[in-house]
Design a protein around this motif. Structure first.
Motif, PDB file in Angstrom:
ATOM      1  N   SER A 114       8.522   9.870  -1.163  1.00 51.93           N
ATOM      2  CA  SER A 114       9.546   8.723  -1.050  1.00 51.93           C
ATOM      3  C   SER A 114      10.702   9.213  -0.107  1.00 51.93           C
ATOM      4  O   SER A 114      11.039   8.423   0.679  1.00 51.93           O
ATOM      5  CB  SER A 114      10.104   8.105  -2.460  1.00 51.93           C
ATOM      6  N   PHE A 115      11.171  10.211  -0.460  1.00 54.40           N
ATOM      7  CA  PHE A 115      12.428  10.773   0.422  1.00 54.40           C
ATOM      8  C   PHE A 115      11.993  10.629   1.907  1.00 54.40           C
ATOM      9  O   PHE A 115      12.699  10.461   2.697  1.00 54.40           O
ATOM     10  CB  PHE A 115      12.927  12.363   0.117  1.00 54.40           C
ATOM     11  N   PHE A 116      10.805  11.196   2.187  1.00 59.42           N
ATOM     12  CA  PHE A 116      10.401  11.500   3.666  1.00 59.42           C
ATOM     13  C   PHE A 116      10.070  10.119   4.141  1.00 59.42           C
ATOM     14  O   PHE A 116       9.943   9.890   5.366  1.00 59.42           O
ATOM     15  CB  PHE A 116       9.097  12.400   3.713  1.00 59.42           C
ATOM     16  N   GLU A 118      11.163   7.214   3.479  1.00 60.24           N
ATOM     17  CA  GLU A 118      12.393   6.230   3.824  1.00 60.24           C
ATOM     18  C   GLU A 118      12.892   6.756   4.942  1.00 60.24           C
ATOM     19  O   GLU A 118      13.695   5.841   5.810  1.00 60.24           O
ATOM     20  CB  GLU A 118      13.345   6.497   2.580  1.00 60.24           C
ATOM     21  N   ARG A 119      12.884   8.256   5.487  1.00 62.53           N
ATOM     22  CA  ARG A 119      13.463   8.552   6.564  1.00 62.53           C
ATOM     23  C   ARG A 119      12.426   8.851   7.753  1.00 62.53           C
ATOM     24  O   ARG A 119      12.557   9.614   8.626  1.00 62.53           O
ATOM     25  CB  ARG A 119      14.240   9.777   6.322  1.00 62.53           C
ATOM     26  N   GLY A 120      11.332   8.267   7.450  1.00 62.38           N
ATOM     27  CA  GLY A 120      10.136   8.551   8.290  1.00 62.38           C
ATOM     28  C   GLY A 120      10.474   8.332   9.811  1.00 62.38           C
ATOM     29  O   GLY A 120       9.743   8.941  10.846  1.00 62.38           O
ATOM     30  N   SER A 121      11.026   7.165  10.144  1.00 66.55           N
ATOM     31  CA  SER A 121      11.165   6.708  11.677  1.00 66.55           C
ATOM     32  C   SER A 121      12.017   7.700  12.298  1.00 66.55           C
ATOM     33  O   SER A 121      11.724   7.819  13.583  1.00 66.55           O
ATOM     34  CB  SER A 121      12.335   5.441  11.400  1.00 66.55           C
ATOM     35  N   ALA A 184       3.118  12.518  10.993  1.00 64.32           N
ATOM     36  CA  ALA A 184       2.391  12.371  12.174  1.00 64.32           C
ATOM     37  C   ALA A 184       1.334  10.881  12.238  1.00 64.32           C
ATOM     38  O   ALA A 184       1.325  10.330  13.174  1.00 64.32           O
ATOM     39  CB  ALA A 184       1.908  13.559  12.786  1.00 64.32           C
ATOM     40  N   GLY A 185       0.892  10.741  11.288  1.00 63.85           N
ATOM     41  CA  GLY A 185      -0.238   9.888  11.068  1.00 63.85           C
ATOM     42  C   GLY A 185       0.321   8.268  10.820  1.00 63.85           C
ATOM     43  O   GLY A 185      -0.381   7.310  10.495  1.00 63.85           O
ATOM     44  N   GLY A 186       1.661   8.215  10.784  1.00 62.97           N
ATOM     45  CA  GLY A 186       2.195   7.043  10.667  1.00 62.97           C
ATOM     46  C   GLY A 186       2.333   6.543   9.056  1.00 62.97           C
ATOM     47  O   GLY A 186       2.723   5.381   8.707  1.00 62.97           O
ATOM     48  N   MET A 187       2.418   7.618   8.149  1.00 58.66           N
ATOM     49  CA  MET A 187       2.410   7.448   6.680  1.00 58.66           C
ATOM     50  C   MET A 187       1.548   6.468   6.274  1.00 58.66           C
ATOM     51  O   MET A 187       2.201   5.384   5.550  1.00 58.66           O
ATOM     52  CB  MET A 187       3.730   7.400   6.519  1.00 58.66           C
ATOM     53  N   ARG A 188       0.379   6.190   6.695  1.00 63.23           N
ATOM     54  CA  ARG A 188      -0.411   5.015   6.296  1.00 63.23           C
ATOM     55  C   ARG A 188      -0.818   5.135   4.637  1.00 63.23           C
ATOM     56  O   ARG A 188      -0.734   3.761   4.062  1.00 63.23           O
ATOM     57  CB  ARG A 188      -1.788   5.210   6.908  1.00 63.23           C
TER      58      ARG A 188
END
Length: 234
Positions: A114-116, A118-121, A184-188
Motif C-alpha cells: 500500500s505504501f508503494f 499510494e506513492r506510485g505516481s 512499471a506495469g502500472g500496478m494493475r
C-alpha cells in the motif's frame, strides 16, 4: 550564489498548505518529466518548475539542481519507508505460519504494498528504467540493515556468515525486483493481491510450478558446503 543557499531539502514538512502543495507539485512534475523524456539526466529545472507552476527562485531556495531534488525525494521516501520495513521484519515465524494457515498474506506485507501504491505516481518513474538506478539500491541497503539485525534472532548457527548474507541479499533483491516490475506495469494488481503473491513467492521451490517439487536439504546441501570451504581456507 544560488548553490550557497540551497539546502537540498523538500520544503519543510508542516501543515502549511503552500509547502505541502509545493512538495507534491515538484514530485509530480519530476515524475512527469522523467516519463516525458525517458531519462532522468535529461530533466531540467526549467521543465520541472514550468510543469509544477513553481518559480525558479522558489526551486533554487531549496535545491541546487535536479539531482538535489531527486536526493531529497528519495531520502524522504526512505525515511517514511523505514518503519514499514521494521514492522514487517518484526514478524515472527509463528505469526507468518498462522497467516498462511488462514490463507492471509504475511503480516505487514499489505502495508508495504500500500505504501508503494499510494506513492506510485512518482515512485514508478524514479525507480523505473529512466529514473535513478541508485534509488532501488538505497532502498535495498536500508532494508538489508533492518532485516539483518532482526533475522539473526534464533538463527541456525551454521547459517551465519556467507550463506546468511547471500540469502538475505537474494531475498531482498528478489522482493525489490517484484516491486519494480509491479510499479512499471502500472500496478494493475491490487495491493492485497500483490501481498498474497509475494508471500507465495517466498515459498516457491524448484519444480513447484511444474508438478515436480524438489525438497532440498539446506543444511546438507549448502550450509555444510560453505563450512567445509571455510575450513579448507584455514
Amino acid at each position: 550564489m544560488r548553490a550557497a543557499f540551497a539546502s537540498d531539502e523538500l520544503p519543510a514538512t508542516s501543515t502549511d498548505r503552500r509547502a505541502i502543495r509545493t512538495r507534491a507539485a515538484l514530485r509530480s512534475a519530476l515524475a512527469a518529466e522523467i516519463e516525458a523524456t525517458g531519462d532522468l539526466s535529461r530533466v531540467t529545472v526549467t521543465a520541472v518548475t514550468g510543469r509544477a507552476d513553481v518559480t525558479r527562485r522558489t526551486f533554487y531556495s531549496h535545491f541546487r539542481d535536479i539531482p538535489g531534488l531527486v536526493d531529497a525525494i528519495e531520502r524522504e521516501t526512505i525515511a517514511e519507508f523505514e518503519p514499514v520495513v521494521a514492522r514487517l521484519a518484526a514478524v515472527h515465524l509463528p505469526e507468518l505460519k498462522a497467516a498462511i494457515d488462514a490463507a492471509e498474506p504475511c503480516p505487514g506485507s499489505l502495508e508495504l504494498l500500500s505504501f508503494f501504491k499510494e506513492r506510485g505516481s512518482y515512485l514508478a518513474p524514479l525507480m523505473g528504467r529512466g529514473g535513478d538506478p541508485a534509488f532501488v539500491e538505497r532502498i535495498k541497503a536500508m532494508a538489508h540493515g533492518i532485516i539483518a539485525a532482526r533475522a539473526l534472532e534464533g538463527i541456525d548457527a551454521r547459517a551465519l556468515g556467507p550463506f546468511f548474507d547471500y540469502y538475505l541479499t537474494f531475498a531482498i533483491s528478489a522482493e525489490a525486483g517484484v516491486l519494480v516490475r509491479w510499479l512499471a506495469g502500472g500496478m494493475r494488481e491490487s495491493a492485497d493481491a500483490m501481498a498474497r503473491l509475494m508471500t507465495a513467492l517466498m515459498f516457491v521451490r524448484p519444480g513447484d510450478l511444474y508438478g515436480t517439487p524438489i525438497d532440498l536439504d539446506i543444511p546438507r546441501f549448502a550450509l555444510s558446503v560453505l563450512l567445509d570451504q571455510g575450513e579448507d581456507h584455514d
